[in-house]
Write an enzyme that holds these catalytic residues in place. Structure first.
Site, PDB file in Angstrom:
ATOM      1  N   ALA A  57       0.793  -1.227   0.000  1.00 33.75           N
ATOM      2  CA  ALA A  57       0.000   0.000   0.000  1.00 33.75           C
ATOM      3  C   ALA A  57       0.835   1.292   0.000  1.00 33.75           C
ATOM      4  O   ALA A  57       0.636   2.160  -0.862  1.00 33.75           O
ATOM      5  CB  ALA A  57      -0.975  -0.035   1.175  1.00 33.75           C
ATOM      6  N   ASP A 246      -3.971  -2.702   3.907  1.00 32.10           N
ATOM      7  CA  ASP A 246      -4.158  -1.894   2.693  1.00 32.10           C
ATOM      8  C   ASP A 246      -5.175  -0.782   2.882  1.00 32.10           C
ATOM      9  O   ASP A 246      -5.161   0.221   2.187  1.00 32.10           O
ATOM     10  CB  ASP A 246      -4.580  -2.785   1.523  1.00 32.10           C
ATOM     11  CG  ASP A 246      -3.392  -3.580   1.038  1.00 32.10           C
ATOM     12  OD1 ASP A 246      -3.078  -4.605   1.648  1.00 32.10           O
ATOM     13  OD2 ASP A 246      -2.740  -3.125   0.072  1.00 32.10           O
TER      14      ASP A 246
HETATM   15  O1  MRU Z   1      -1.157  -7.208  -3.605  1.00 29.55           O
HETATM   16  P1  MRU Z   1      -0.055  -6.582  -2.794  1.00 29.55           P
HETATM   17  O2  MRU Z   1       1.208  -7.348  -2.859  1.00 29.55           O
HETATM   18  O3  MRU Z   1       0.106  -5.112  -3.110  1.00 29.55           O
HETATM   19  O4  MRU Z   1      -0.597  -6.666  -1.287  1.00 29.55           O
HETATM   20  C1  MRU Z   1       0.182  -6.095  -0.278  1.00 29.55           C
HETATM   21  C2  MRU Z   1      -0.342  -6.311   1.081  1.00 29.55           C
HETATM   22  O5  MRU Z   1      -1.394  -6.879   1.276  1.00 29.55           O
HETATM   23  C3  MRU Z   1       0.452  -5.708   2.210  1.00 29.55           C
HETATM   24  O6  MRU Z   1       0.335  -6.475   3.365  1.00 29.55           O
HETATM   25  C4  MRU Z   1      -0.087  -4.293   2.508  1.00 29.55           C
HETATM   26  O7  MRU Z   1      -0.149  -3.531   1.345  1.00 29.55           O
HETATM   27  C5  MRU Z   1       0.733  -3.585   3.524  1.00 29.55           C
HETATM   28  S1  MRU Z   1       2.319  -3.151   2.922  1.00 29.55           S
HETATM   29  C6  MRU Z   1       3.122  -2.256   4.108  1.00 29.55           C
END
Ligand code: MRU
Length: 355
Positions: A57, A246
């Site tokens: 995120a 997210d």
């Molecule tokens: O699909 P992604 O790889 O973007 O998903 C990322 C996540 O779910 C993370 O845990 C979240 O973005 C937190 S990152 C600090």
């Protein structure tokens, strides 16, 4: 787009002035190749977000902020035309991925800044927007380190095994991460952390990225399949679960990578504390609960032929939500750069985030 061995391994870096470009680690190539991509145009930034070359995120938000600087570059020297272009560019980048609110937060911040700049020249607006993107980047770096400090304090000396899901590390942020920042800081403080890493089906962010980051820092880590978490908890191997998020609703419900919700249920059953670590930019106070969080649905091929190998019959029906929502009542505490929200309630979240 070009690809090369990076001279540095920053997740994101801006090179040059307003005419410069964004350099990203292409995370789809890890862990076997550490290569960067140069984003010289808006479409390349959009594609990098959509295809998870840059992901996590906070990192998505930072990439989008720099994407705005790239996208308005050719809008000419008329202020009105520039603002018109900026609106188009932010709308376009907002279509790249739906769940991580940091994307929309960063785009709004860029847009609000430009709209508030009165009658400054087009070139002054461009410079201010680059400055703002750099500020978003730097603030994230600082927030991650602060999250690490607050989170590490929650892991008492009896904690040895911790478990995480997906990748909430330096690759998902400006640097250092959110959930992983807690482990990095605890490790730096001399606490004995051993991290169990869920591989994170279907795109394996845990196996490919989190295991890689932990090994780079010599932090003891053990990779498990997602379906093994219950057994690992039953064997008393973990004393805390920490993941990123997210989008966190006003009541503390938190969306994170698919599989997080089931981990929270498992942690609850086994009486293992379940923490969410996220910066304030991940909160969406415009929605009262997690029911309103849009959940990204991704292509069926990620499940049926991930990484090029067919593992399901042709034509099988597939459902592929990329995120799920963990209800606040299953979250022991939320760790932010400001401290810890515990217990979690709509009022506690509002007070925590009040300026
Ligand atoms: O699909 P992604 O790889 O973007 O998903 C990322 C996540 O779910 C993370 O845990 C979240 O973005 C937190 S990152 C600090």
């Amino acid at each position: 787009m070009s690809s090369s061995i990076p001279s540095q391994t920053e997740t994101l870096a801006w090179q040059g002035d307003t005419e410069g470009h964004l350099v990203l680690i292409d995370q789809t190539k890890l862990p076997t190749e550490l290569v960067t991509i140069d984003c010289q145009d808006l479409e390349t930034v959009w594609e990098a977000i959509k295809m998870l070359r840059v992901r996590g995120a906070p990192a998505i938000g930072i990439a989008a902020a720099y994407g705005v600087v790239i996208g308005i570059r050719d809008a000419g020297n008329q202020r009105e035309a520039l603002i018109q272009k900026l609106n188009e560019v932010t709308d376009y980048l907002a279509t790249s991925r739906p769940t991580a609110v940091n994307l929309f937060w960063a785009l709004s911040r860029m847009k609000e800044l430009a709209h508030g700049l009165g009658d400054e020249s087009a070139s002054a607006i461009r410079s201010r927007l680059l400055q703002e993107a750099r500020a978003i980047h730097e603030e994230d770096r600082q927030m991650c380190h602060a999250i690490g400090r607050h989170g590490a304090a929650l892991l008492d000396d009896k904690v040895s095994g911790v478990l995480t899901h997906c990748n909430a590390g330096g690759l998902a942020t400006a640097e250092y991460g959110t959930a992983l920042s807690v482990f990095f800081t605890a490790h730096d403080l001399g606490k004995q952390v051993h991290v169990y890493v869920d591989e994170t089906r279907p795109l394996l962010q845990g196996a490919r990225l989190t295991a890689w980051e932990l090994m780079q820092r010599n932090i003891p880590a053990t990779l498990i399949c997602d379906s093994m978490a219950a057994q690992v908890m039953r064997e008393n191997r973990v004393q805390a679960v920490v993941t990123g998020a997210d989008r966190i609703a006003a009541n503390g419900d938190a969306a994170n990578k698919i599989g997080t919700y089931s981990l929270a249920i498992l942690a609850n059953y086994h009486q293992v504390p379940f923490y969410i670590a996220a910066p304030s930019s991940t909160f969406d106070l415009s929605i009262s609960s997690g029911d309103e969080i849009p959940i990204e649905k991704r292509l069926s091929e990620e499940i049926t032929e991930g990484f090029g190998k067919r593992t399901a019959p042709e034509g099988v029906d597939v459902y592929n939500p990329a995120f799920d929502v963990t209800p606040a009542k299953l979250i022991t505490a939320i760790i932010t750069e400001r401290g810890v929200i515990d217990p979690i309630s709509t009022q506690a979240v509002a007070e925590h985030l009040r300026d």
